[in-house]
Design a protein around this motif. Structure first.
Motif, mmCIF file in Angstrom:
data_model
loop_
_atom_site.group_PDB
_atom_site.id
_atom_site.type_symbol
_atom_site.label_atom_id
_atom_site.label_comp_id
_atom_site.label_asym_id
_atom_site.label_seq_id
_atom_site.Cartn_x
_atom_site.Cartn_y
_atom_site.Cartn_z
ATOM 1 N N GLN A 471 0.863 -1.185 0.000
ATOM 2 C CA GLN A 471 0.000 0.000 0.000
ATOM 3 C C GLN A 471 0.899 1.233 0.000
ATOM 4 N N LEU A 474 0.809 4.632 2.617
ATOM 5 C CA LEU A 474 -0.068 4.408 3.766
ATOM 6 C C LEU A 474 0.373 5.252 4.964
ATOM 7 N N ASN A 497 -2.283 4.073 -5.744
ATOM 8 C CA ASN A 497 -2.216 2.609 -5.703
ATOM 9 C C ASN A 497 -2.955 1.950 -6.869
#
Length: 504
Positions: A471, A474, A497
């Motif tokens: 990810q 994040l 993403n």
């Protein structure tokens, strides 16, 4: 899946080696002759020859010992060491595969035997099948200090010279350059003299013997102080006077385009094509202190970036060295960047090949550099969204103190199979996903086919990284809740993403 050729499992094989000097120190039991192989492990002999030593019980006369190889008498003289009560001989004539060496003492029950497994001079031994195609390049390698004289061409595939090439050159004063040794008994007017490496107040002429030969399809080099006017050619029982018994093994740098060829750059001389050359500090320093300096073109990461092949090349080069000079007291490895990677990987995985390390510009291994691959993906994404991301937001996503990628290698380095092919590969033979899908792949992992194996679905060599489940940004998203100026929004996080992609 963002990467279609990732490695799910890695199998690691560690081969244990033992220092030849330690083996040579073995003592015979009172009722047996003990044979040890000094030049290599007995199951990894190459080139049809091996330096072996027989430890003889004190009660058995050295003169009473004889040896047979595969049932035939060993006719080469056995060198006696009365103090250690040993016999040493350089065997030749080993057949491919298993060989049985037997030592017997006349009039006594004492005896011993050793199995030697002989492999081709050009390998492979433990690195796996040959890398193909593979370009032989001895005729492109200039002998240092000799005005560009080239080595002879070799037989295709094997890349082996029929015999080593030996030349001498000398250091000049005051310039410190090197010239071809002119021959004769008189000192050249510009010959430099240096303190005797063995100590004392005497000086010795700075004359260097250079030997170039082949082993494991690489070109090896041995350099040592040696005066051809007063010294015979070196042998395991006839060492150069100024050699202190120490070996300095040089590892080259880089890891771009390190595949599919033998190599033709002598890493220890800056200008090999000129009438004079200049030794690099990593060679000049140990030579003046009485080391033999050894190297192989396959121990230069710019030629060969596969650490398993590099270890095999170092093993076979050192074997040739021991057969010619005898076992060294110890071996010191020296190298920068890619040279540091090689010596550290070899010391970890093949104990006994080197005894001490002098790494510089150090990296843990060539593979760990892949930590930067995600930066290339991010850079591609950011370039496709100009003005949408501040420099601070980019740095927050990447986890960098500042967003700057201009000092990192190009994005395709080591990954794109179309880049970094050596000039021995024709452009028409290089992989292209559309026009030549079966073409030669010049990426980092393809050079490790024997290590990582092949993905049965794609036919390509497996890779040790992917970004499945990552990810991106994040931490920066979470930071945004506390400090909007230092983080990124949910919209940015989701778009990043969705669009960052992967290496496939």
């Amino acid at each position: 899946m963002r990467s279609s050729s990732s490695t799910k499992w890695l199998r690691v094989v560690v081969l244990l080696f033992f220092p030849a000097g330690a083996l040579g120190a073995a003592r015979a039991e009172p009722d047996e002759l003990r044979i040890v192989c000094l030049s290599s492990r007995p199951d990894m002999v190459t080139g049809g020859d091996a330096l072996v030593r027989v430890a003889v019980p004190r009660a058995v006369a050295l003169e009473s010992v004889s040896m047979t190889l595969n049932g035939a008498a060993v006719t080469r003289p056995l060198l006696q060491d009365v103090g250690a009560h040993t016999l040493t001989v350089l065997l030749d004539g080993l057949v491919p595969g298993e060989n049985r060496l037997v030592a017997r003492a006349s009039g006594a029950e004492a005896g011993g035997e050793l199995e030697l497994v002989n492999h081709p001079k050009e390998g492979p031994v433990f690195s796996g099948p040959y890398q193909t195609p593979f370009a032989c390049e001895t005729d492109r390698l200039a002998i240092p200090g000799l005005g560009g004289e080239k080595l002879p061409a070799t037989t295709p595939t094997q890349c082996s010279l029929p015999a080593p090439v030996v030349r001498h050159f000398y250091a000049t004063t005051p310039a410190g350059a090197f010239k071809q040794w002119p021959g004769g008994q008189d000192d050249p007017a510009d010959l430099r003299r240096i303190p005797d490496p063995r100590g004392g107040s005497a000086s010795v002429p700075y004359i260097v013997r250079v030997e170039l030969g082949t082993a494991d399809r690489g070109v090896y080099t041995f350099m040592v102080l040696h005066d051809p006017r007063s010294e015979p050619e070196p042998a395991f029982d006839r060492r150069p006077r100024s050699w202190t018994g120490r070996l300095w093994y040089l590892f080259g740098t880089g890891c771009n385009g390190g595949w599919y060829h033998q190599g033709h750059i002598a890493p220890f001389v800056s200008e090999p094509a000129n009438a004079t050359g200049t030794l690099l500090p990593g060679v000049n320093y140990p030579l003046m202190r009485g080391y033999v300096v050894a190297s192989s073109t396959l121990n230069d990461n710019g030629t060969n970036c596969n650490d398993v092949v590099a270890a095999e090349a170092a093993m076979m080069t050192k074997e040739r060295f021991i057969e010619e000079f005898g076992p060294p007291r110890y071996t010191i490895a020296f190298g920068l960047s890619g040279g540091a990677v090689q010596q550290q990987m070899i010391a970890d995985n093949y104990p006994g090949l080197v005894d001490g390390l002098v790494p510089g510009g150090s990296l843990p291994d060539a593979l760990s550099y892949d930590v930067f691959r995600d930066v290339y993906l991010l850079e591609t994404y950011f370039d496709a969204h100009p003005g949408a991301w501040t420099a601070e937001a980019k740095a927050a996503v990447a986890g960098l103190a500042a967003w700057r990628v201009d000092n990192i290698a190009p994005a395709g380095t080591g990954v794109d199979p179309r880049l970094n092919c050596p000039d021995t590969v024709a452009a028409s033979d290089v992989y292209d996903p559309v026009t030549n899908p079966g073409g030669l792949r010049c990426d980092f992992y393809s050079a490790f086919r024997n290590v990582y194996g092949v993905d049965p679905h794609t036919g390509f060599v497996r890779r040790a990284f992917d970004n499945v489940g990552v990810q991106y940004g994040l931490a920066a998203l979470n930071e945004n809740a506390r400090n909007p100026r230092a983080g990124i929004t949910k919209a940015q996080f989701l778009d990043l993403n969705e669009g960052v992609g992967g290496f496939d």
